[in-house]
Design an enzyme around this catalytic site. Structure first.
Site, short mmCIF file in Angstrom:
data_model
loop_
_atom_site.label_atom_id
_atom_site.label_comp_id
_atom_site.label_asym_id
_atom_site.label_seq_id
_atom_site.Cartn_x
_atom_site.Cartn_y
_atom_site.Cartn_z
N ILE A 204 1.00 -1.24 0.04
CA ILE A 204 0.10 -0.09 -0.13
C ILE A 204 0.83 1.37 0.07
O ILE A 204 1.52 1.21 0.97
CB ILE A 204 -0.78 0.01 1.41
CG1 ILE A 204 -1.95 -1.12 1.23
CG2 ILE A 204 -1.77 1.40 1.39
CD1 ILE A 204 -3.00 -1.21 0.26
N HIS A 205 0.75 2.10 -1.22
CA HIS A 205 1.73 3.20 -0.91
C HIS A 205 1.10 4.53 -1.49
O HIS A 205 1.65 5.56 -1.54
CB HIS A 205 3.07 2.95 -1.75
CG HIS A 205 2.93 2.89 -3.23
ND1 HIS A 205 2.42 1.89 -4.07
CD2 HIS A 205 2.91 4.00 -4.34
CE1 HIS A 205 2.38 2.22 -5.26
NE2 HIS A 205 2.75 3.59 -5.49
#
Ligand code: UD1
Length: 369
Positions: A204-205
């Site tokens: 997740i970024h």
């Protein structure tokens, strides 16, 4: 030909590897690293893993606001393009590096080629969508990976210079056997899991997920309670935002440092399911036949959803858990060949060669003072 390739972020280092290799067999490549990504694990490891040559220039721009990052790349790149006089500037994907280099090349009347052209999320709140649209409209050659990408370009009136060549990751993955990727059982054991255990690989970024506490909180709650263990290579922004929002992972989530391309391929081959907001990982998972849950409202890789390998999901704990369960319970059977056959890099080089017109430059515009 003198081809100037401009890269700066993780996905660009990955994609340039097979193209550089083919290009350098017959042409001169000038490699510019903007420095958008600079940590060893966000940058150097990809050059080492994939044998990407040392950049000829590093602009060292680092992090900053979108305007700062884009502006600094433009300011530092302009004199290099003027000095080097390349026949092509080659850019990849949708980062601030891509758009900045595209603008500089176009204003210096240097022909611009865009690899991974035509992708659209149709979501202008994503900085990447702005970068894609700008770059496509500036490019002389648009290398589209899929039919959907060609259709998106046509809908915006872009037809000339469009070539559907396939996706360069196909070349990389076709070559996977020649890299030293550990066996799945070995990878699981290295993560402290049973050799035959199942786990979810999570990344997740995106700012859209990390920067708002309600979205990140929903994702963290889902992972903390997921029905299978999680291995999560954490992007620096995720680490920063977890601390800022005061969020913590439970013992179900094994947070590890960002991994290089080969490390990621090992994890992908060893996992049962992927949960992500990355564009590249959705496609790599498809190519390696792993089901994906994408925590976003949209995706550029629409065909992976149509084929049933990818599920879009809101950042809501029960929805994420249900989507992961469904992905594990009902693996799709059909696996259409959306991304083309190996040889994508060669096809790109051939088009560059046949379109190359050494002296066909437009006059350079000079800004009024
Ligand atoms: C960029 C791309 C995105 C791509 C991603 C891959 C844009 C607009 N987005 O997003 O499309 O999916 O790369 O990672 O260009 N940071 C570090 N060390 C680094 C790099 C970044 O600590 O080496 C931190 C910084 O705090 C920075 C944040 O990560 O502010 C975000 O980095 P940035 O390059 O701005 O964008 P990405 O989120 O990585």
């Amino acid at each position: 030909m003198r081809v100037m390739t401009v890269v700066g972020a993780r996905p660009e280092f990955i994609q340039t590897a097979p193209v550089s290799q083919v290009l350098r067999q017959q042409h001169l490549e000038i490699l510019v690293h903007t420095g958008q990504h600079y940590d060893v694990r966000m940058s150097q490891v990809f050059f080492e893993d994939l044998g990407v040559p040392e950049p000829d220039y590093n602009l060292g721009v680092g992090s900053g606001s979108h305007a700062q990052q884009t502006g600094q790349i433009m300011i530092r790149l302009e004199p290099i393009i003027q000095d080097e006089q390349p026949d092509w500037v080659l850019v990849y994907g949708d980062t601030n590096t891509t758009a900045a280099a595209g603008l500089v090349a176009a204003k210096l009347s240097v022909p611009l080629a865009h690899i991974e052209a035509g992708l659209r999320s149709h979501d202008r709140t994503m900085p990447e969508e702005i970068n894609r649209v700008i770059t496509d409209h500036l490019s002389d050659l648009l290398f589209a990976p899929t039919q959907a990408a060609v259709d998106n370009l046509q809908a915006e009136g872009l037809v000339a210079g469009v070539h559907q060549v396939g996706d360069v990751r196909v070349d990389l993955l076709a070559d996977l056997a020649r890299w030293d990727v550990p066996e799945p059982a070995q990878t699981r054991q290295a993560q402290g899991l049973p050799a035959d255990g199942v786990f979810a690989l999570v990344t997740i970024h995106r700012a859209g997920n990390t920067d708002r506490v309600e979205r990140l909180g929903g994702i963290v709650a889902a992972l903390n309670d997921l029905s299978l263990p999680v291995v999560l290579p954490a992007h620096p922004r995720l680490q920063k935002m977890m601390a800022r929002h005061g969020l913590t992972f439970s013992s179900n989530v094994q947070v590890i440092e960002p991994v290089g391309f080969l490390g990621m391929m090992a994890l992908l081959q060893a996992c049962a399911v992927v949960l992500t907001d990355s564009g590249g990982l959705q496609k790599e998972a498809y190519l390696l036949r792993r089901p994906v849950v994408t925590v976003r409202d949209n995706t550029e890789w629409v065909e992976t959803v149509e084929a049933g390998w990818n599920r879009l999901c809101p950042a809501v704990p029960l929805a994420i858990q249900a989507a992961v369960a469904a992905a594990l319970d009902t693996p799709p059977v059909a696996h259409p060949d959306y991304y083309g056959s190996p040889g994508v890099s060669g096809r790109i080089c051939t088009v560059l060669e046949t379109t190359h017109r050494p002296m066909a430059r437009r006059p350079v515009l000079t800004a009024e003072r």
